[in-house]
Write an enzyme that holds these catalytic residues in place. Structure first.
Site, PDB file in Angstrom:
ATOM      1  N   SER A 277     -29.817  -8.094  -8.166  1.00  0.00           N
ATOM      2  CA  SER A 277     -31.050  -8.639  -8.717  1.00  0.00           C
ATOM      3  C   SER A 277     -30.749  -9.515  -9.942  1.00  0.00           C
ATOM      4  O   SER A 277     -30.085 -10.534  -9.820  1.00  0.00           O
ATOM      5  CB  SER A 277     -32.021  -7.502  -9.045  1.00  0.00           C
ATOM      6  OG  SER A 277     -33.322  -7.979  -9.293  1.00  0.00           O
TER       7      SER A 277
ATOM      8  N   ASP B 262     -38.099  -7.070   0.882  1.00  0.00           N
ATOM      9  CA  ASP B 262     -37.980  -7.055  -0.581  1.00  0.00           C
ATOM     10  C   ASP B 262     -39.240  -7.669  -1.188  1.00  0.00           C
ATOM     11  O   ASP B 262     -39.499  -8.863  -1.014  1.00  0.00           O
ATOM     12  CB  ASP B 262     -36.746  -7.854  -0.998  1.00  0.00           C
ATOM     13  CG  ASP B 262     -36.392  -7.708  -2.465  1.00  0.00           C
ATOM     14  OD1 ASP B 262     -37.314  -7.495  -3.272  1.00  0.00           O
ATOM     15  OD2 ASP B 262     -35.202  -7.836  -2.798  1.00  0.00           O
TER      16      ASP B 262
ATOM     17  N   HIS C  15     -35.983  -3.924  -1.934  1.00  0.00           N
ATOM     18  CA  HIS C  15     -35.246  -4.439  -3.093  1.00  0.00           C
ATOM     19  C   HIS C  15     -34.138  -3.500  -3.551  1.00  0.00           C
ATOM     20  O   HIS C  15     -33.131  -3.958  -4.097  1.00  0.00           O
ATOM     21  CB  HIS C  15     -36.219  -4.697  -4.246  1.00  0.00           C
ATOM     22  CG  HIS C  15     -35.603  -5.442  -5.393  1.00  0.00           C
ATOM     23  ND1 HIS C  15     -35.088  -6.716  -5.265  1.00  0.00           N
ATOM     24  CD2 HIS C  15     -35.395  -5.088  -6.695  1.00  0.00           C
ATOM     25  CE1 HIS C  15     -34.596  -7.117  -6.426  1.00  0.00           C
ATOM     26  NE2 HIS C  15     -34.767  -6.151  -7.305  1.00  0.00           N
TER      27      HIS C  15
END
Length: 250
Positions: free
Chosen positions: A99, A196, A226
């Site tokens: 991320s 996600d 995610h």
């Protein structure tokens, strides 16, 4: 065993590292994540099994490191990562960025390209402060951010909202990586779940299109979210690392 590094900026960074063969692997976590997360610990277990040098750490304001989260910004966390790699690793490294860690990995690759021989991005979120947060704010939220210095956003991972500060948004504008050419002269593997909700597949496709280099691939995993932390997803991360290390980086 957790140890602490004091950065040139005076921040104390908690870290765990394994000594082993090179190139080493460095895990860079996400926004509000820490080094005790599922992916970080799974990669440490993989490094132990394979005898690979490995580093995981907490950015300032995260986990066991010093500082308050709300005082931090992308540049601070990039500086933390850079200091950790310079002080705690030797030789070439493969970065695994989750991320926000994907964004920071790209900043590192741009800053110390001679030290980076591979990159695995897991739901990589480059430029998210501008393209996701600021772009998604209503006029009321933008006004609150500017006038009050912060705005609260709901979080699906916690009962506590995300507090987004004006400094996070404004400082991030000097760290954007999708506005100028970004060449990666090493293998890049991008892993992305189709379910996600935080970093949609369109972000991964945009990053794939923006990067230039001889060996860049994107893997889309239908139904993965995610966290990207199921056994199958963790196996994909390990496979991506093994492939990169087998391409002459080992």
């Amino acid at each position: 065993m957790t140890e602490f590094l004091t950065t040139p900026q005076g921040r104390r960074i908690a870290h765990d590292r394994l000594h082993g063969s090179g190139p080493g692997v460095v895990f860079l976590g996400g926004f509000r994540s820490d080094k005790e997360g599922t992916k970080a610990l799974a990669l440490q277990a993989w490094a132990e099994r394979t005898g690979r040098a490995f580093l995981r750490f907490d950015y300032s304001g995260h986990g066991q490191s010093s500082g308050e989260f709300l005082d931090g910004a992308i540049g601070d966390w990039f500086e933390d990562a850079l200091a950790a790699i310079i002080a705690l690793t030797t030789g070439p490294q493969v970065l695994v960025g989750s991320s926000m860690g994907g964004w920071i990995s790209l900043l590192l690759a741009r800053t110390i390209p001679d030290r980076i021989v591979g990159l695995v991005g897991i739901a990589a979120a480059p430029d998210f402060t501008e393209d996701s947060m600021w772009a998604g704010f209503s006029e009321i939220q933008r006004r609150a951010l500017i006038e009050a210095g912060q705005v609260a956003l709901p979080s699906e991972y916690s009962d506590e909202p995300y507090i987004i500060t004006r400094r996070l948004i404004e400082e991030g504008r000097g760290r954007l990586v999708l506005r100028s050419p970004l060449n990666c002269g090493f293998p890049v593997r991008l892993l992305q779940g189709t379910a996600d909700a935080d970093v949609p597949p369109a972000v991964a496709l945009r990053l794939l299109d923006h990067l230039t280099g001889p060996d860049i691939r994107l893997t889309l995993v239908k139904g993965a979210d995610h966290r990207f932390s199921t056994p199958d997803c963790l196996a994909l991360i390990e496979a991506a690392l093994t492939e990169i290390l087998g391409k002459g980086a080992a």
